[in-house]
Design a protein around this motif. Structure first.
Motif, PDB file in Angstrom:
ATOM      1  N   ILE A 266       0.875  -1.166   0.000  1.00  0.00           N
ATOM      2  CA  ILE A 266       0.000   0.000   0.000  1.00  0.00           C
ATOM      3  C   ILE A 266       0.919   1.224   0.000  1.00  0.00           C
ATOM      4  CG2 ILE A 266      -1.796   1.283   1.218  1.00  0.00           C
ATOM      5  CD1 ILE A 266      -2.580  -1.305   2.609  1.00  0.00           C
ATOM      6  N   HIS A 267       0.883   1.999  -1.062  1.00  0.00           N
ATOM      7  CA  HIS A 267       1.861   3.083  -1.201  1.00  0.00           C
ATOM      8  C   HIS A 267       1.371   4.382  -0.583  1.00  0.00           C
ATOM      9  CE1 HIS A 267       4.520   0.555  -3.494  1.00  0.00           C
ATOM     10  NE2 HIS A 267       3.468   0.114  -4.135  1.00  0.00           N
ATOM     11  N   SER A 268       0.092   4.631  -0.638  1.00  0.00           N
ATOM     12  CA  SER A 268      -0.524   5.767   0.044  1.00  0.00           C
ATOM     13  C   SER A 268      -2.035   5.625  -0.080  1.00  0.00           C
ATOM     14  CB  SER A 268      -0.074   7.121  -0.530  1.00  0.00           C
ATOM     15  OG  SER A 268       1.202   7.487  -0.051  1.00  0.00           O
ATOM     16  N   MET A 269      -2.759   6.427   0.712  1.00  0.00           N
ATOM     17  CA  MET A 269      -4.218   6.381   0.698  1.00  0.00           C
ATOM     18  C   MET A 269      -4.770   7.790   0.832  1.00  0.00           C
ATOM     19  SD  MET A 269      -4.879   3.086   3.187  1.00  0.00           S
ATOM     20  CE  MET A 269      -3.790   3.669   4.483  1.00  0.00           C
ATOM     21  N   VAL A 270      -5.975   7.967   0.334  1.00  0.00           N
ATOM     22  CA  VAL A 270      -6.717   9.208   0.529  1.00  0.00           C
ATOM     23  C   VAL A 270      -8.034   8.872   1.213  1.00  0.00           C
ATOM     24  CG1 VAL A 270      -7.869  11.161  -0.570  1.00  0.00           C
ATOM     25  CG2 VAL A 270      -5.700  10.329  -1.482  1.00  0.00           C
ATOM     26  N   GLU A 271      -8.284   9.547   2.318  1.00  0.00           N
ATOM     27  CA  GLU A 271      -9.560   9.380   3.022  1.00  0.00           C
ATOM     28  C   GLU A 271     -10.449  10.577   2.683  1.00  0.00           C
ATOM     29  OE1 GLU A 271     -10.999   9.823   7.566  1.00  0.00           O
ATOM     30  OE2 GLU A 271      -9.452   8.275   7.241  1.00  0.00           O
ATOM     31  N   TYR A 272     -11.666  10.283   2.221  1.00  0.00           N
ATOM     32  CA  TYR A 272     -12.613  11.332   1.851  1.00  0.00           C
ATOM     33  C   TYR A 272     -13.597  11.591   2.987  1.00  0.00           C
ATOM     34  CZ  TYR A 272     -10.651  11.119  -2.805  1.00  0.00           C
ATOM     35  OH  TYR A 272      -9.778  11.169  -3.869  1.00  0.00           O
ATOM     36  N   HIS A 273     -14.260  12.732   2.927  1.00  0.00           N
ATOM     37  CA  HIS A 273     -15.080  13.123   4.084  1.00  0.00           C
ATOM     38  C   HIS A 273     -16.335  12.276   4.253  1.00  0.00           C
ATOM     39  CE1 HIS A 273     -17.829  15.121   1.388  1.00  0.00           C
ATOM     40  NE2 HIS A 273     -17.052  16.169   1.168  1.00  0.00           N
ATOM     41  N   ASP A 274     -16.664  11.428   3.274  1.00  0.00           N
ATOM     42  CA  ASP A 274     -17.793  10.512   3.462  1.00  0.00           C
ATOM     43  C   ASP A 274     -17.366   9.208   4.129  1.00  0.00           C
ATOM     44  OD1 ASP A 274     -16.366   9.336   1.423  1.00  0.00           O
ATOM     45  OD2 ASP A 274     -18.055   9.184   0.024  1.00  0.00           O
ATOM     46  N   GLY A 275     -16.078   9.085   4.457  1.00  0.00           N
ATOM     47  CA  GLY A 275     -15.570   7.890   5.116  1.00  0.00           C
ATOM     48  C   GLY A 275     -14.868   6.920   4.200  1.00  0.00           C
ATOM     49  N   ALA A 276     -14.961   7.115   2.892  1.00  0.00           N
ATOM     50  CA  ALA A 276     -14.287   6.221   1.947  1.00  0.00           C
ATOM     51  C   ALA A 276     -12.778   6.438   1.998  1.00  0.00           C
ATOM     52  CB  ALA A 276     -14.797   6.464   0.535  1.00  0.00           C
ATOM     53  N   VAL A 277     -12.047   5.352   1.935  1.00  0.00           N
ATOM     54  CA  VAL A 277     -10.585   5.405   1.860  1.00  0.00           C
ATOM     55  C   VAL A 277     -10.171   4.708   0.573  1.00  0.00           C
ATOM     56  CG1 VAL A 277      -8.400   4.754   2.918  1.00  0.00           C
ATOM     57  CG2 VAL A 277     -10.335   5.392   4.369  1.00  0.00           C
ATOM     58  N   ILE A 278      -9.479   5.444  -0.294  1.00  0.00           N
ATOM     59  CA  ILE A 278      -9.018   4.896  -1.568  1.00  0.00           C
ATOM     60  C   ILE A 278      -7.511   4.704  -1.476  1.00  0.00           C
ATOM     61  CG2 ILE A 278      -8.996   5.170  -4.070  1.00  0.00           C
ATOM     62  CD1 ILE A 278     -11.801   5.118  -2.896  1.00  0.00           C
ATOM     63  N   ALA A 279      -7.061   3.470  -1.729  1.00  0.00           N
ATOM     64  CA  ALA A 279      -5.638   3.151  -1.633  1.00  0.00           C
ATOM     65  C   ALA A 279      -5.082   2.779  -2.998  1.00  0.00           C
ATOM     66  CB  ALA A 279      -5.426   1.990  -0.660  1.00  0.00           C
ATOM     67  N   GLN A 280      -3.823   3.112  -3.223  1.00  0.00           N
ATOM     68  CA  GLN A 280      -3.119   2.619  -4.407  1.00  0.00           C
ATOM     69  C   GLN A 280      -2.185   1.515  -3.936  1.00  0.00           C
ATOM     70  OE1 GLN A 280       0.466   3.144  -5.610  1.00  0.00           O
ATOM     71  NE2 GLN A 280      -0.140   1.676  -7.168  1.00  0.00           N
ATOM     72  N   VAL A 281      -2.374   0.329  -4.483  1.00  0.00           N
ATOM     73  CA  VAL A 281      -1.578  -0.823  -4.065  1.00  0.00           C
ATOM     74  C   VAL A 281      -0.923  -1.452  -5.289  1.00  0.00           C
ATOM     75  CG1 VAL A 281      -3.019  -1.261  -2.045  1.00  0.00           C
ATOM     76  CG2 VAL A 281      -3.548  -2.424  -4.181  1.00  0.00           C
ATOM     77  N   SER A 282       0.310  -1.872  -5.098  1.00  0.00           N
ATOM     78  CA  SER A 282       1.057  -2.573  -6.148  1.00  0.00           C
ATOM     79  C   SER A 282       2.328  -3.102  -5.511  1.00  0.00           C
ATOM     80  CB  SER A 282       1.396  -1.621  -7.307  1.00  0.00           C
ATOM     81  OG  SER A 282       2.190  -0.543  -6.859  1.00  0.00           O
ATOM     82  N   PRO A 283       2.963  -4.113  -6.115  1.00  0.00           N
ATOM     83  CA  PRO A 283       4.245  -4.569  -5.582  1.00  0.00           C
ATOM     84  C   PRO A 283       5.257  -3.422  -5.572  1.00  0.00           C
ATOM     85  CG  PRO A 283       3.382  -6.137  -7.185  1.00  0.00           C
ATOM     86  CD  PRO A 283       2.524  -4.907  -7.266  1.00  0.00           C
ATOM     87  N   PRO A 284       6.193  -3.441  -4.624  1.00  0.00           N
ATOM     88  CA  PRO A 284       7.182  -2.352  -4.547  1.00  0.00           C
ATOM     89  C   PRO A 284       8.131  -2.379  -5.737  1.00  0.00           C
ATOM     90  CG  PRO A 284       7.675  -4.071  -2.942  1.00  0.00           C
ATOM     91  CD  PRO A 284       6.352  -4.418  -3.531  1.00  0.00           C
ATOM     92  N   ASP A 285       7.892  -1.502  -6.692  1.00  0.00           N
ATOM     93  CA  ASP A 285       8.694  -1.440  -7.911  1.00  0.00           C
ATOM     94  C   ASP A 285       8.623  -0.009  -8.437  1.00  0.00           C
ATOM     95  OD1 ASP A 285       9.825  -1.600 -10.447  1.00  0.00           O
ATOM     96  OD2 ASP A 285       8.972  -3.580 -10.872  1.00  0.00           O
ATOM     97  N   MET A 286       9.742   0.694  -8.440  1.00  0.00           N
ATOM     98  CA  MET A 286       9.751   2.094  -8.850  1.00  0.00           C
ATOM     99  C   MET A 286       9.436   2.299 -10.323  1.00  0.00           C
ATOM    100  SD  MET A 286      10.009   4.396  -6.598  1.00  0.00           S
ATOM    101  CE  MET A 286      10.413   5.760  -7.694  1.00  0.00           C
ATOM    102  N   ARG A 287       9.475   1.237 -11.109  1.00  0.00           N
ATOM    103  CA  ARG A 287       9.186   1.402 -12.536  1.00  0.00           C
ATOM    104  C   ARG A 287       7.746   1.842 -12.779  1.00  0.00           C
ATOM    105  NH1 ARG A 287      13.080  -2.172 -11.852  1.00  0.00           N
ATOM    106  NH2 ARG A 287      14.838  -2.242 -13.280  1.00  0.00           N
ATOM    107  N   LEU A 288       6.845   1.492 -11.883  1.00  0.00           N
ATOM    108  CA  LEU A 288       5.457   1.921 -12.054  1.00  0.00           C
ATOM    109  C   LEU A 288       5.325   3.437 -11.911  1.00  0.00           C
ATOM    110  CD1 LEU A 288       2.454   1.466 -12.451  1.00  0.00           C
ATOM    111  CD2 LEU A 288       2.275   0.844 -10.036  1.00  0.00           C
ATOM    112  N   PRO A 289       5.761   4.061 -10.793  1.00  0.00           N
ATOM    113  CA  PRO A 289       5.646   5.521 -10.718  1.00  0.00           C
ATOM    114  C   PRO A 289       6.513   6.258 -11.730  1.00  0.00           C
ATOM    115  CG  PRO A 289       6.811   4.667  -8.794  1.00  0.00           C
ATOM    116  CD  PRO A 289       6.221   3.485  -9.507  1.00  0.00           C
ATOM    117  N   ILE A 290       7.641   5.674 -12.114  1.00  0.00           N
ATOM    118  CA  ILE A 290       8.467   6.307 -13.142  1.00  0.00           C
ATOM    119  C   ILE A 290       7.719   6.328 -14.474  1.00  0.00           C
ATOM    120  CG2 ILE A 290      10.543   6.032 -14.556  1.00  0.00           C
ATOM    121  CD1 ILE A 290      11.928   4.936 -11.995  1.00  0.00           C
ATOM    122  N   ALA A 291       7.144   5.192 -14.842  1.00  0.00           N
ATOM    123  CA  ALA A 291       6.396   5.121 -16.098  1.00  0.00           C
ATOM    124  C   ALA A 291       5.220   6.086 -16.089  1.00  0.00           C
ATOM    125  CB  ALA A 291       5.909   3.697 -16.340  1.00  0.00           C
ATOM    126  N   LEU A 292       4.529   6.188 -14.958  1.00  0.00           N
ATOM    127  CA  LEU A 292       3.432   7.139 -14.854  1.00  0.00           C
ATOM    128  C   LEU A 292       3.927   8.575 -14.959  1.00  0.00           C
ATOM    129  CD1 LEU A 292       1.168   5.596 -12.081  1.00  0.00           C
ATOM    130  CD2 LEU A 292       0.386   6.369 -14.317  1.00  0.00           C
TER     131      LEU A 292
END
Length: 406
Positions: A266-292
């Motif tokens: 789990i790389h980070s999460m955002v909690e919204y004021h309605d209680g929803a928590v959205i997480a970005q999950v992926s194996p630890p690999d810097m190539r994903l954020p670099i490609a993005l």
């Protein structure tokens, strides 16, 4: 910008400049580019000059027009390395070209400001600030892996950037950028940044007195350079990331939380004021954020490996022990002070880490010394890069003075 291939409205291939190409993030970025020749073409590379053989290999792999080397005397040794590598590969004279080679610190800024679509800034430390400002002034998209330049530059950087011009490459901030797509800014309750806790997760402060450099460099999840690895062990890196998140996303420091997550899935999460928590999950690999970062806002197929869902995954989250690891709380204080304080925090830490790796400073004294240096200068206002550099230089000098007695 060439528009030979349209992907979701964005033109490809994109012309890319890679700053810090021989470092950890830079080499992975080169790998992403190499595996996506229909998406990216490298027009320029920049490096410090300590790994000329690797830089020569990158030149022949990517065929850039320009190469910048911060080492002023690198031109002839680099030409020799490129020629020797071409001979080793048995390349015919017409099968490769010698790039234009620029040298000296200003050469890196020069290629950063060159005409292209996106510049990846993967230069280590505060040295990346001038290149970050050069990219923004030129109007190029900045894929930012050099968090220190944003943190140290603060308002100078945020004022120079147009909306959407900075795309974060840190895995945590890339994750936040992705999850923030799920709602409006006014709907965000808080940002949650995860941290492995480094090799000393779970230890009390009293158990950190005899920590060695070798132990601090044994990160349980990521393979990184020595400075950022030690910063992960002290949690200074996570403190820097809190400041970065505030500057990138405009969320108050009280609404940015750090939680320990040992597996880095789990790389980070955002909690919204309605209680929803959205997480970005992926194996630890810097190539994903670099490609993005290079293709934003689009995703590259197969940029990184996917989860193996045939086995269980551990997504535990735990609170941070601020007594044992006070760097995050100190970073919040520094961020609120703004002005020169972040530059002082970063500069003093770089000196302390240097001393620790040399065996001349105890582990716990790293953050303790940083806190003392920050307290002495405070957060004086800064209005120019020269004032930031002055604060940076003062902090380095003061950190050396304070650590000389160990």
């Amino acid at each position: 910008m060439d528009s030979q291939d349209q992907v979701g409205g964005a033109a490809f291939p994109r012309d890319v400049v890679v700053l810090g190409s021989t470092g950890s993030v830079g080499t992975q970025a080169v790998d992403v580019v190499r595996r996506n020749p229909d998406r990216f073409r490298v027009t320029a590379l920049a490096a410090g000059g300590t790994r000329l053989q690797l830089l020569a290999e990158q030149v022949l792999d990517l065929n850039p027009v320009e190469v910048a080397v911060a080492w002023a005397d690198a031109a002839d040794p680099l030409r020799e390395a490129i020629t020797a590598e071409a001979s080793r590969r048995r390349l015919a004279p017409g099968a490769w070209r010698m790039p234009s080679i620029l040298t000296g610190p200003e050469s890196v800024e020069q290629v950063a400001a060159g005409r292209c679509d996106v510049v990846l800034n993967a230069i280590d430390g505060a040295l990346g600030l001038s290149s970050t400002l050069a990219v923004l002034k030129a109007g190029n998209t900045l894929a930012l892996a050099n968090k220190e330049s944003l943190i140290v530059g603060g308002d100078l950087v945020t004022r120079a950037a147009r909306p959407g011009q900075i795309v974060p490459v840190d895995s945590e901030h890339s994750a936040l950028a992705q999850t923030l797509r799920s709602g409006a800014h006014g709907e965000v309750r808080r940002l949650i940044i995860t941290a492995t806790g480094g090799p000393f997760r779970g230890r009390r402060r009293s158990e950190l007195t005899e920590v060695t450099a070798a132990q601090a460099l044994a990160h349980p999840t990521w393979s990184m350079g020595p400075v950022i690895t030690v910063n992960s062990a002290t949690l200074v890196n996570k403190g820097l990331e809190v400041i970065e998140a505030h500057l990138l996303f405009g969320v108050a420091y009280d609404d940015i939380e750090v939680l320990l997550h040992p597996t880095s899935e789990i790389h980070s999460m955002v909690e919204y004021h309605d209680g929803a928590v959205i997480a970005q999950v992926s194996p630890p690999d810097m190539r994903l954020p670099i490609a993005l970062g290079l293709a934003w806002p689009h995703r590259l197929p197969g940029a990184a490996r996917a989860f193996d869902w045939s086995r269980p995954h551990d997504w535990r989250l735990m609170p941070l022990d601020d007594e044992a690891f006070p760097a995050v709380a100190l970073a919040r204080q520094v961020g609120r002070a703004s002005g020169s304080a972040p530059a002082v925090y970063n500069a003093a830490n770089e000196i302390c880490v240097e001393r620790f790796l040399a065996g001349r400073l105890p582990f716990l004294a790293i953050v303790d010394t940083v806190a003392q240096v920050v307290a002495e200068l405070g957060g004086s206002a800064v209005g120019s890069i020269e004032e930031i550099r002055s604060a940076d230089a003062w902090a380095r000098t003061r950190a050396r003075e304070l650590t000389a007695t160990y």
